[in-house]
Scaffold this active site. Structure first.
Site, PDB file in Angstrom:
ATOM      1  CB  CYS A 110      53.089  33.502  45.937  1.00  0.00           C
ATOM      2  SG  CYS A 110      53.887  34.922  46.720  1.00  0.00           S
ATOM      3  CB  CYS A 139      59.067  33.449  47.007  1.00  0.00           C
ATOM      4  SG  CYS A 139      57.813  34.602  47.617  1.00  0.00           S
ATOM      5  NE  ARG A 154      45.615  32.991  48.724  1.00  0.00           N
ATOM      6  CZ  ARG A 154      46.589  33.875  48.848  1.00  0.00           C
ATOM      7  NH1 ARG A 154      47.339  34.168  47.804  1.00  0.00           N
ATOM      8  NH2 ARG A 154      46.820  34.444  50.008  1.00  0.00           N
ATOM      9  CB  CYS A 181      56.415  30.730  46.705  1.00  0.00           C
ATOM     10  SG  CYS A 181      55.349  31.504  47.929  1.00  0.00           S
ATOM     11  CG  ASP A 233      78.469  21.798  10.818  1.00  0.00           C
ATOM     12  OD1 ASP A 233      77.535  22.083  10.046  1.00  0.00           O
ATOM     13  OD2 ASP A 233      79.249  22.650  11.299  1.00  0.00           O
ATOM     14  CB  THR A 255      50.445  31.177  53.844  1.00  0.00           C
ATOM     15  OG1 THR A 255      51.218  30.430  52.886  1.00  0.00           O
ATOM     16  CG2 THR A 255      51.368  31.735  54.917  1.00  0.00           C
TER      17      THR A 255
END
Length: 526
Positions: free
Chosen positions: A76, A49, A74, A45, A470, A41
């Site tokens: 999703c 997803c 690119r 992702c 402490d 595709t």
């Protein structure tokens, strides 16, 4: 290296079998640890997803969003991987790659370029580029570009700011660069990205920030404030998150005039590279609502990064709690309130100086000393929405001003620390070397183990810092049946490594103290 279910935190993308298993199970714990790119595709992702899982042979795993973008994928449009919580590795590691990632998130590349980033780390630009490419699959410019793209998307989808203001706020030097980057990474023009967000289905709450509305023009606001833009965003985190001790600690130790709790939100002032800001952070079940008032919109990314660091939002509580739960004495505390975070700081130098002022005094006394210092040396600001009055003074302002009215030994320690910070002898920025800083602090008069480990835990972000001296830690240990003597407790704490700073949060929680309690939602304007 420590691992989550066998996933190597230094290079999780290099174990394709485990990564594929995380993708098939849509395990949100791995969001930000790695990204899955799908060759069929051309998109990448987050592991969780909700879309149908791709075939294993079509998966490619990347350590960063920038690496996936560099490989031509690119983002999703459904799971919005660029808005994932950051990788815990960058906050919990002390090597040069993690230090570089913290500085890039802080906007150093945008302000000083790659040479400035490399100089801060003590490397040449070429050496740094080689190390980042080897581990992260992208160099500093690509990593900074991915961060700018995520900020641009946030503003495009959630505000009505003009395209020019969005480009400026996201850190782009030109509209052309802004347009080209958005088109390349998201396969949409900036205007199309905005229109799609306005007309599309509702976005899952943890996926992206919420809305933002510019408050005024660059000439200032109608009420006389020089804060020209107000933006509200959602800060995602990995669940669970226990907010009570996190916000309780910040509010119980709040410096009057610099910090306050108002109407269910922790508010504070902070300096930015181009001015100053006021932030309001409100804990909600699945995100932190973050309202930012900025004097310069170019500081948006810087302020968001500082807020995330303040609240330790990129931590991996599942892994931390699983490790600490192996101790039978800590296990009930973890089970009762999992997901405790370390209350950190937006300004490491401020936290270090406050730690010195707080040596051997109560929380209330430390607040009083800090408040006096702020009124004497801190620049005044106007807060149109509350009671904040000052910025914390810079070390240069403190070096030129009067010494705090504290006992002589503490005053010498404070002055020595200011001098060391001004000269650069002590390094307390996002890319500092933890070991070197500890050694520098140990060489200053009047600064002992408690102060050094407090600074390491809250200012430097060392997850293994342990404030053995402490009193609250020792009393908490004694209450749950652990040894309270320093030597015996130190031996027992060896099993908690590398998460001893988180164990400290659980030991404090064993006591009845205001730092463990969420302040009232309404009416408390402390």
């Amino acid at each position: 290296m420590w691992s989550l279910d066998g996933l190597d935190s230094a290079a999780p993308h290099r174990d394709p079998e485990l990564c594929a298993r995380a993708v098939r199970s849509r395990d949100a714990r791995f969001d930000g640890w790695f990204f899955v790119a799908v060759t069929s595709t051309g998109i990448y992702c987050r592991p969780s997803c909700p879309a149908r899982a791709p075939r294993v042979e079509n998966m490619r795993f990347h350590p960063t969003a920038a690496s996936a973008q560099r490989a031509g994928f690119r983002a999703c449009k459904r799971c919005r991987p660029d808005a994932s919580p950051g990788s815990p590795a960058w906050n919990h590691r002390a090597d040069v790659v993690a230090r570089a990632m913290r500085l890039i998130a802080d906007g150093v590349v945008d302000r000083a370029g790659v040479p400035g980033l490399a100089a801060r780390l003590g490397y040449s630009p070429r050496q740094l580029e080689r190390q980042l490419l080897a581990e992260l699959g992208a160099g500093p410019l690509a990593l900074a570009r991915a961060q700018r793209a995520q900020t641009a998307r946030l503003l495009l989808e959630t505000t009505t700011m003009s395209m020019g203001d969005v480009a400026t706020a996201a850190g782009f030097r030109s509209i052309r660069a802004f347009n080209g980057t958005v088109r390349e990474i998201f396969a949409l023009a900036p205007g199309d990205l905005r229109r799609r967000a306005l007309s599309g289905p509702a976005v899952p709450a943890r996926a992206v920030p919420a809305r933002a509305v510019p408050a005024a023009s660059a000439g200032g606001s109608a009420d006389g404030s020089d804060l020209i833009a107000t933006i509200t965003v959602r800060l995602p985190f990995r669940a669970p998150l226990h907010p009570d001790s996190l916000f309780g600690h910040l509010v119980a130790t709040a410096v009057p005039g610099v910090e306050e709790w108002r109407d269910g939100a922790y508010r504070r002032t902070l300096r930015t590279p181009h001015g100053h800001a006021i932030v309001a952070l409100r804990p909600l079940p699945d995100h932190i609502a973050c309202r930012l008032a900025l004097s310069d919109i170019r500081d948006l990314g810087f302020v968001i990064a500082r807020c995330r660091r303040l609240l330790d939002l990129d931590a991996d509580p599942t892994a931390v709690d699983a490790h600490l739960r192996t101790d039978p004495h800590l296990a009930p505390l973890v089970a009762r309130a999992p997901g405790r975070r370390i209350p950190r700081t937006v300004d490491p130098a401020e936290l270090a100086l406050r730690a010195v002022l707080g040596q051997q005094v109560s929380v209330a006394a430390a607040r009083t000393h800090a408040g006096r210092l702020v009124r004497a040396a801190g620049p005044p600001i106007h807060d149109p929405d509350g009671g904040l009055t000052h910025l914390w003074p810079t070390v240069a302002e403190l070096a030129d001003g009067p010494a705090p009215a504290v006992p002589a030994g503490r005053r010498r320690a404070f002055t020595a620390l200011v001098t060391a910070l001004v000269s650069g002898e002590a390094e307390l920025d996002e890319g500092g070397d933890w070991s070197r800083t500890r050694s520098a602090l140990a060489g200053l008069p009047g600064i002992g183990p408690w102060t050094i480990e407090t600074i390491a835990m809250r200012a430097l972000g060392d997850p293994d810092a342990f404030v053995l001296e402490d009193l609250g830690v020792r009393r908490g240990a004694e209450r749950i049946g652990l040894p309270a003597t320093p030597a015996a407790l130190l031996r027992r704490a060896a099993a908690w490594r590398p998460w001893r700073a988180y164990a400290v949060q659980y030991l404090w929680a064993a006591l009845d103290h205001p730092i463990n309690l969420m302040p009232p939602r309404e009416g408390d304007h402390s």
